[in-house]
Scaffold this motif. Sequence first.
Motif, PDB file in Angstrom:
ATOM      1  N   PHE A 129       1.926   1.563  -3.463  1.00  0.00           N
ATOM      2  CA  PHE A 129       0.833   2.195  -4.216  1.00  0.00           C
ATOM      3  C   PHE A 129       0.584   3.816  -4.114  1.00  0.00           C
ATOM      4  O   PHE A 129       0.477   4.356  -5.292  1.00  0.00           O
ATOM      5  N   ILE A 130       0.949   4.189  -2.747  1.00  0.00           N
ATOM      6  CA  ILE A 130       0.721   5.764  -2.750  1.00  0.00           C
ATOM      7  C   ILE A 130       2.071   6.618  -3.323  1.00  0.00           C
ATOM      8  O   ILE A 130       1.634   7.372  -4.001  1.00  0.00           O
ATOM      9  N   PHE A 131       3.073   5.596  -3.115  1.00  0.00           N
ATOM     10  CA  PHE A 131       4.302   6.194  -3.904  1.00  0.00           C
ATOM     11  C   PHE A 131       4.182   6.336  -5.321  1.00  0.00           C
ATOM     12  O   PHE A 131       4.421   7.286  -6.051  1.00  0.00           O
TER      13      PHE A 131
ATOM     14  N   ILE B  80       0.970  -1.386  -0.033  1.00  0.00           N
ATOM     15  CA  ILE B  80      -0.057  -0.024  -0.041  1.00  0.00           C
ATOM     16  C   ILE B  80       0.944   1.219  -0.049  1.00  0.00           C
ATOM     17  O   ILE B  80       0.483   2.317  -0.687  1.00  0.00           O
ATOM     18  N   PHE B  81       1.884   1.056   0.758  1.00  0.00           N
ATOM     19  CA  PHE B  81       2.873   2.281   0.610  1.00  0.00           C
ATOM     20  C   PHE B  81       3.439   2.607  -0.550  1.00  0.00           C
ATOM     21  O   PHE B  81       3.539   3.748  -1.261  1.00  0.00           O
TER      22      PHE B  81
ATOM     23  N   MET C 222       1.408   6.593  -7.231  1.00  0.00           N
ATOM     24  CA  MET C 222       0.334   7.526  -7.077  1.00  0.00           C
ATOM     25  C   MET C 222       1.175   9.073  -7.206  1.00  0.00           C
ATOM     26  O   MET C 222       0.734   9.916  -8.173  1.00  0.00           O
ATOM     27  N   TRP C 223       1.873   9.148  -6.339  1.00  0.00           N
ATOM     28  CA  TRP C 223       2.798  10.304  -6.213  1.00  0.00           C
ATOM     29  C   TRP C 223       3.608  10.695  -7.469  1.00  0.00           C
ATOM     30  O   TRP C 223       3.657  11.770  -8.088  1.00  0.00           O
TER      31      TRP C 223
END
Lengths: 76, 329
Positions: A8-10, A5-6, A12-13
């Motif tokens: 995934f966030i990265f 999930i981290f 997206m960034w």
Amino acid sequence: MSIPIFSFIFAMWILIIIGGGLMVIFIGPLSFSGDGQLDPLINSGIKVSIAMVLIFIWVIALLKIKNWIFRKITNQ
Amino acid sequence: MEQLIIPAIIAITIAFFSVYGLTPFVIRVLEKRNITVVDVNKKEKTMVARPGGLSIIVGIESSLIILYIFFPISEILAVLLTTFFAFIVGLIDDKKTMGGWFKPVALAFCAAPIILLGAYDSNLAFPLFGTVQIPLLYMALVVFMIPIMGNTINSIDVLNGVASGFITIASFALSICLFILQNYEVGIISLCLAFSSLAFYKYHKFPSKVFPGDSGAITFGAAYGGIAIIGGVEVIAAIAILPAIINSFLFLSSVKKIVEHREIKNPTSHTDDWKLQTTSENHAPITLVRLLIAKKPLSEKQIGYEIFKLAIFSGILAIITAFMMGVTI
């Protein structure tokens, strides 16, 4: 810690930064001239259309990443 | 800069202590009138007061009024009005469950003060690459920003303390970003939101004594969205709440339509020791919580902390992005 999930966030960034770059480099300078008074409207309309295509590509990319991460989590 | 310090301290103090002092009173009134809901994630039947949005709106609005007295700028008035209208929309939804489309459409109208007061800049700023001028697209962004932010924060309000804790982390990160970008007035507005939500978290954290309800969660989201627009930090604000955006994205990509969250199947169930586990129901939506418990069941408190870790990570990315705003390649 849920590493996927981290990730995934990265991802997206990174996609937001790349998407922003594409907006500034390609969409920002676009200018169409033709029928005087309608020019700003035409320009904005075309920019909006291109931005929508970019957002669509962005969402498709995110869906692919999401599916990959979800598979990774369920395989763990 | 120096002339901002005293008004900032006064506004922040009012934001924190009005919510801190008023929430117990709101809880007592709600409990006395039996306006409570079952906390579904507790083993014993526990009734929790809902909605606590009233104390949140009083905290945010009173601090913004104080700031407006010191600095009568249209940006503060725009956030003040937009947040208040969003609270009314949330309150209507708390009293009477409306259809899935009601909130997005009604919240879109809440952006009217920002547009009418001209409290925005139509340049959209991106890190590393500079700004792009898109007046028509930006107008659409202003209209969509409030419903998106309101519903995004509302959609993560699923466990004790998550919505208020999450918006506290995100708005502190946004405040730091605004100070980095030397946008001090809007940075102080963001701090007022951060301290209001921090005070509410005291009562909302596990085990909750009050739930914010739609009126509270939407108020948080609308205030956050309004601050992002008037501060010209839309991209940074979005980065700071990426876990909540992921939650909405996962939900929409699995449900494929806009529905009221009460209408959908619960994506989680309970184990014998009352931890949350992912449901075996095929048609239940994929959410951030479901992803977090996909590997193993977790307690409500553990899931909350996992979401806060993700929020802190996003906040750090937002701060890095703010530093990148000053660099052009």
